[in-house]
Enzyme design. Sequence first.
Site, PDB file in Angstrom:
ATOM      1  N   SER A  53       0.851  -1.193   0.000  1.00 32.19           N
ATOM      2  CA  SER A  53       0.000   0.000   0.000  1.00 32.19           C
ATOM      3  C   SER A  53       0.884   1.240   0.000  1.00 32.19           C
ATOM      4  CB  SER A  53      -0.861   0.014   1.265  1.00 32.19           C
ATOM      5  OG  SER A  53      -1.499   1.269   1.426  1.00 32.19           O
ATOM      6  N   TYR A  72      -2.149  -0.902  10.810  1.00 28.62           N
ATOM      7  CA  TYR A  72      -2.222  -1.352   9.409  1.00 28.62           C
ATOM      8  C   TYR A  72      -1.010  -0.865   8.614  1.00 28.62           C
ATOM      9  CZ  TYR A  72      -3.832  -1.417   4.522  1.00 28.62           C
ATOM     10  OH  TYR A  72      -3.937  -1.610   3.167  1.00 28.62           O
TER      11      TYR A  72
END
Length: 335
Positions: free
Chosen positions: A227, A240
């Site tokens: 990401s 995360y």
Amino acid sequence: MKKDAQLSRRQVISGLSASLAVAAAGSVLGAEAATRPGDAMAAPLSDPTTAYPKPPYKSQKQPWPGLTSQMDPVPDHGEKSYKGSGRLKGRKALITGGDSGMGRAAAIAYAREGADVAINYLPAEEADAKEVIALIKAAGQKGVALPGDLRDEAFCQKLVADAVRQLGGLDILVSNAARQQTHESILDLTTEQFDWTMKTNIYAPFWLIKAALPHLKPGSAIIGTSSVQATEPSANLYDYAQTKAATTSFVRSLAKQLGPKGIRVNGVAPGPIWTPLQVSGGATQESLVKFGGDTPLGRAGQPAELAGIYVLLADPLASYANGQIYGSAGGDGLP
Ligand code: NAD
Ligand code: MG
């Protein structure tokens, strides 16, 4: 010399017959007759800023892990648009999180490129998974549904064993599943929640890759979904974001370890993409309504827009790409 001359004659003849075929198709189709090989294949130019819905998006919330079919607008995974050309013919792929989002886009694309595909997902996502299996089968490929929770090492081992048995081997592993929940403060984040994120995003890929490795032959590919959060973490994604930094790191480490064995390891780093993860706690309602609006393309990305990257990373055409992270973030955020 002679060989070159033969080759060029063959190329001329095949080029000519392609032109004739295109010209013939053109005469049937009428006015827009194509005159060069390949012209008939060209898709019309489409402006990426207006290709898909733009913010403001409707505020919406689903319980984790969410269903793609209940999102508004329903995401595009390439169901109607992805066209294959045999790039992964005969390959056998296992994709985690293959029911929705990027995993679903990859599953559809892989099947249309000629691969047999096993998908893993949570039992609560059976409805989304059924649609994906039907799409894989409609592409003429074997589709294998393997539900279960990746936070369990024994399940990860069984998942790989079942995929290998049912597909008859394995040469592409897409470790894509993840857990993402926002927390405004580190003080709101419990050890249980932290552990849930770590188990799903860091331990599961470790267990899956360990189980898959003995089956992967030279030419196989491992693909992780990282990401932009790996390099530009948001304040409310403390847990995360660090798992995505770990994903980027494991891709680079394993690429060095497995490169000499002929196994390539690469990753994809999406930016804001319209998927169930975001409407089931992955984003706040405030950021969801303007999701992706601050990127140069002015909107959230759709899973279908990343399918080509997952195909490329599995395709031998990209056989020198190893240890790379490919970004897809609308122009904002680093891979
Ligand atoms: P998604 O919700 O469609 O996919 C995530 C999938 O993870 C779920 O479908 C679910 O099947 C699976 N999953 C989660 N926990 C699991 C568990 N314990 N056991 C088994 N499966 C589990 O969302 P997505 O956005 O397509 O996510 C795919 C990947 O993309 C993730 O790695 C995510 O971190 C990454 N990503 C997404 C975005 C985005 O904006 N959507 C941005 C960057 C990275
Ligand atoms: Mg899902």
